[in-house]
Design a protein around this motif. Sequence first.
Motif, PDB file in Angstrom:
ATOM      1  N   TYR A 121       0.839  -1.205   0.000  1.00  0.00           N
ATOM      2  CA  TYR A 121       0.000   0.000   0.000  1.00  0.00           C
ATOM      3  C   TYR A 121       0.876   1.258   0.000  1.00  0.00           C
ATOM      4  O   TYR A 121       0.635   2.193  -0.758  1.00  0.00           O
ATOM      5  CB  TYR A 121      -0.925  -0.006   1.218  1.00  0.00           C
ATOM      6  CG  TYR A 121      -1.724   1.265   1.350  1.00  0.00           C
ATOM      7  CD1 TYR A 121      -2.890   1.441   0.621  1.00  0.00           C
ATOM      8  CD2 TYR A 121      -1.302   2.290   2.189  1.00  0.00           C
ATOM      9  CE1 TYR A 121      -3.622   2.608   0.725  1.00  0.00           C
ATOM     10  CE2 TYR A 121      -2.020   3.464   2.307  1.00  0.00           C
ATOM     11  CZ  TYR A 121      -3.186   3.622   1.571  1.00  0.00           C
ATOM     12  OH  TYR A 121      -3.893   4.784   1.668  1.00  0.00           O
ATOM     13  N   SER A 122       1.893   1.266   0.846  1.00  0.00           N
ATOM     14  CA  SER A 122       2.773   2.433   0.943  1.00  0.00           C
ATOM     15  C   SER A 122       3.512   2.678  -0.361  1.00  0.00           C
ATOM     16  O   SER A 122       3.622   3.818  -0.818  1.00  0.00           O
ATOM     17  CB  SER A 122       3.790   2.246   2.077  1.00  0.00           C
ATOM     18  OG  SER A 122       3.133   2.167   3.308  1.00  0.00           O
ATOM     19  N   VAL A 123       4.039   1.623  -0.947  1.00  0.00           N
ATOM     20  CA  VAL A 123       4.790   1.768  -2.201  1.00  0.00           C
ATOM     21  C   VAL A 123       3.868   2.234  -3.323  1.00  0.00           C
ATOM     22  O   VAL A 123       4.228   3.091  -4.128  1.00  0.00           O
ATOM     23  CB  VAL A 123       5.492   0.435  -2.568  1.00  0.00           C
ATOM     24  CG1 VAL A 123       5.989   0.443  -4.002  1.00  0.00           C
ATOM     25  CG2 VAL A 123       6.639   0.164  -1.605  1.00  0.00           C
ATOM     26  N   TRP A 124       2.685   1.690  -3.380  1.00  0.00           N
ATOM     27  CA  TRP A 124       1.768   1.990  -4.482  1.00  0.00           C
ATOM     28  C   TRP A 124       1.101   3.358  -4.344  1.00  0.00           C
ATOM     29  O   TRP A 124       0.969   4.085  -5.314  1.00  0.00           O
ATOM     30  CB  TRP A 124       0.706   0.898  -4.551  1.00  0.00           C
ATOM     31  CG  TRP A 124      -0.122   0.957  -5.793  1.00  0.00           C
ATOM     32  CD1 TRP A 124      -1.368   1.500  -5.924  1.00  0.00           C
ATOM     33  CD2 TRP A 124       0.227   0.476  -7.081  1.00  0.00           C
ATOM     34  NE1 TRP A 124      -1.817   1.382  -7.194  1.00  0.00           N
ATOM     35  CE2 TRP A 124      -0.842   0.742  -7.947  1.00  0.00           C
ATOM     36  CE3 TRP A 124       1.346  -0.168  -7.591  1.00  0.00           C
ATOM     37  CZ2 TRP A 124      -0.835   0.406  -9.284  1.00  0.00           C
ATOM     38  CZ3 TRP A 124       1.350  -0.511  -8.928  1.00  0.00           C
ATOM     39  CH2 TRP A 124       0.286  -0.225  -9.753  1.00  0.00           C
ATOM     40  N   PHE A 125       0.686   3.718  -3.110  1.00  0.00           N
ATOM     41  CA  PHE A 125      -0.131   4.916  -2.945  1.00  0.00           C
ATOM     42  C   PHE A 125       0.538   6.075  -2.207  1.00  0.00           C
ATOM     43  O   PHE A 125       0.104   7.212  -2.352  1.00  0.00           O
ATOM     44  CB  PHE A 125      -1.424   4.572  -2.182  1.00  0.00           C
ATOM     45  CG  PHE A 125      -2.334   3.658  -2.935  1.00  0.00           C
ATOM     46  CD1 PHE A 125      -3.006   4.093  -4.066  1.00  0.00           C
ATOM     47  CD2 PHE A 125      -2.526   2.352  -2.520  1.00  0.00           C
ATOM     48  CE1 PHE A 125      -3.854   3.255  -4.763  1.00  0.00           C
ATOM     49  CE2 PHE A 125      -3.362   1.504  -3.210  1.00  0.00           C
ATOM     50  CZ  PHE A 125      -4.027   1.947  -4.344  1.00  0.00           C
ATOM     51  N   VAL A 126       1.548   5.829  -1.394  1.00  0.00           N
ATOM     52  CA  VAL A 126       2.053   6.870  -0.510  1.00  0.00           C
ATOM     53  C   VAL A 126       3.420   7.387  -0.926  1.00  0.00           C
ATOM     54  O   VAL A 126       3.600   8.593  -1.101  1.00  0.00           O
ATOM     55  CB  VAL A 126       2.101   6.368   0.957  1.00  0.00           C
ATOM     56  CG1 VAL A 126       2.649   7.433   1.872  1.00  0.00           C
ATOM     57  CG2 VAL A 126       0.719   5.918   1.415  1.00  0.00           C
ATOM     58  N   VAL A 127       4.370   6.501  -1.062  1.00  0.00           N
ATOM     59  CA  VAL A 127       5.755   6.900  -1.300  1.00  0.00           C
ATOM     60  C   VAL A 127       5.963   7.142  -2.789  1.00  0.00           C
ATOM     61  O   VAL A 127       5.700   6.270  -3.611  1.00  0.00           O
ATOM     62  CB  VAL A 127       6.730   5.812  -0.790  1.00  0.00           C
ATOM     63  CG1 VAL A 127       8.159   6.178  -1.104  1.00  0.00           C
ATOM     64  CG2 VAL A 127       6.531   5.589   0.695  1.00  0.00           C
ATOM     65  N   GLY A 128       6.455   8.336  -3.130  1.00  0.00           N
ATOM     66  CA  GLY A 128       6.667   8.671  -4.534  1.00  0.00           C
ATOM     67  C   GLY A 128       8.085   8.419  -5.005  1.00  0.00           C
ATOM     68  O   GLY A 128       8.325   8.209  -6.183  1.00  0.00           O
ATOM     69  N   SER A 129       9.021   8.430  -4.124  1.00  0.00           N
ATOM     70  CA  SER A 129      10.430   8.280  -4.485  1.00  0.00           C
ATOM     71  C   SER A 129      10.765   6.811  -4.775  1.00  0.00           C
ATOM     72  O   SER A 129      10.541   5.946  -3.925  1.00  0.00           O
ATOM     73  CB  SER A 129      11.315   8.784  -3.340  1.00  0.00           C
ATOM     74  OG  SER A 129      12.646   8.365  -3.539  1.00  0.00           O
TER      75      SER A 129
END
Length: 126
Positions: free
Chosen positions: A87-95
Motif C-alpha cells: 500500500y505504501s509503495v503503491w499509494f504513498v511513497v513517490g520516491s
Amino acid sequence: MIRKLYLVLGLVSLSIGFAGIFLPLVPTTPLVLLAAFFFSRSSPRTHRWLRAHRRFGPILRDWENGQVIRPGAKAAAVVLMFGLVGYSVWFVVGSPYLQALLILSSLGVALFVLSRPSTTPPSSPR
C-alpha cells in the motif's frame, strides 16, 4: 538507579506493544520481547508475570525456548507487512529510492521471520 530505568523502559515497551494489538503498523511481538529483556534485568517478579500472561506469555516463552515463531504468527506478520508495504509503495511513497528501501527492508524482515523455527526443538537427553 539502573534497575529503575530498566523497569521504566520495560513498562514503556510493553505499553506500546499492547497498543500494537489494536493499531496497525505498531509491532507487538518485538516490543513484548524487549519488555521481557528489560524486566529480566529490573524485576524478576514482573518478568515472571509477563511470562505467565495469557496473551503475551506464549509468545515470550516460545521465543525464550528456541526463538520459535508459531506458523500463524509468521503468516500474519508476513501478510500484514507486505500488505502495508505494498500500500505504501503503491499509494504513498513517490520516491523510487524509498520504494526500493521499503521493499528490500521488508524482504529482509520476512526472511528473518520465516527462517525462525515453528516448533520448539526437542530437548537433548542428558
